[in-house]
Design a protein around this motif. Structure first.
Motif, PDB file in Angstrom:
ATOM      1  N   ILE A  71       0.839  -1.202   0.000  1.00 29.36           N
ATOM      2  CA  ILE A  71       0.000   0.000   0.000  1.00 29.36           C
ATOM      3  C   ILE A  71       0.874   1.251   0.000  1.00 29.36           C
ATOM      4  O   ILE A  71       0.645   2.189  -0.768  1.00 29.36           O
ATOM      5  CB  ILE A  71      -0.957   0.003   1.217  1.00 29.36           C
ATOM      6  CG1 ILE A  71      -1.963  -1.136   1.096  1.00 29.36           C
ATOM      7  CG2 ILE A  71      -1.663   1.345   1.348  1.00 29.36           C
ATOM      8  CD1 ILE A  71      -2.751  -1.405   2.366  1.00 29.36           C
ATOM      9  N   CYS A  72       1.896   1.276   0.852  1.00 22.56           N
ATOM     10  CA  CYS A  72       2.806   2.426   0.921  1.00 22.56           C
ATOM     11  C   CYS A  72       3.546   2.617  -0.397  1.00 22.56           C
ATOM     12  O   CYS A  72       3.701   3.740  -0.878  1.00 22.56           O
ATOM     13  CB  CYS A  72       3.797   2.251   2.067  1.00 22.56           C
ATOM     14  SG  CYS A  72       3.072   2.387   3.702  1.00 22.56           S
ATOM     15  N   LYS A  80       2.689   1.766  -3.452  1.00 25.13           N
ATOM     16  CA  LYS A  80       1.787   2.296  -4.481  1.00 25.13           C
ATOM     17  C   LYS A  80       1.488   3.774  -4.264  1.00 25.13           C
ATOM     18  O   LYS A  80       1.266   4.518  -5.213  1.00 25.13           O
ATOM     19  CB  LYS A  80       0.485   1.512  -4.496  1.00 25.13           C
ATOM     20  CG  LYS A  80       0.613   0.126  -5.064  1.00 25.13           C
ATOM     21  CD  LYS A  80      -0.709  -0.621  -4.997  1.00 25.13           C
ATOM     22  CE  LYS A  80      -0.520  -2.060  -5.441  1.00 25.13           C
ATOM     23  NZ  LYS A  80      -1.777  -2.827  -5.280  1.00 25.13           N
ATOM     24  N   SER A  81       1.503   4.220  -3.004  1.00 24.17           N
ATOM     25  CA  SER A  81       1.175   5.610  -2.671  1.00 24.17           C
ATOM     26  C   SER A  81       2.398   6.514  -2.613  1.00 24.17           C
ATOM     27  O   SER A  81       2.276   7.709  -2.348  1.00 24.17           O
ATOM     28  CB  SER A  81       0.454   5.658  -1.325  1.00 24.17           C
ATOM     29  OG  SER A  81      -0.705   4.860  -1.353  1.00 24.17           O
TER      30      SER A  81
END
Length: 72
Positions: free
Chosen positions: A17-18, A20-21
């Motif tokens: 998640i991190c 991708k962000s």
């Protein structure tokens, strides 16, 4: 984001998640004398400084001073 004491599955999911962000991710833990640390910094740039070494003269030098690198 900094994680510790999480399961491997949780760390992998949160890291994805991190990543991708575009958020930097750190994880680590300690188990007695052993431990680990992981960092996902995404794309980053760094600079490495290298000292300049002066070229030796054309004359023959064989003393201890000739064997040391000369730094400008």
């Amino acid at each position: 984001v900094c994680l510790t004491g999480c399961s491997r599955e949780s760390m992998v999911r949160i890291d994805q998640i991190c990543h991708k962000s575009g958020v930097k991710f750190f994880a680590g833990d300690v188990f007695g004398y052993h431990g680990f640390m992981f960092a996902d910094l995404g794309h980053h740039e760094f600079v490495e400084e290298k000292p300049k070494v002066a070229k030796g003269s054309s004359g023959v030098e064989d003393g201890p001073e000739a064997k040391r690198a000369r730094v400008e």
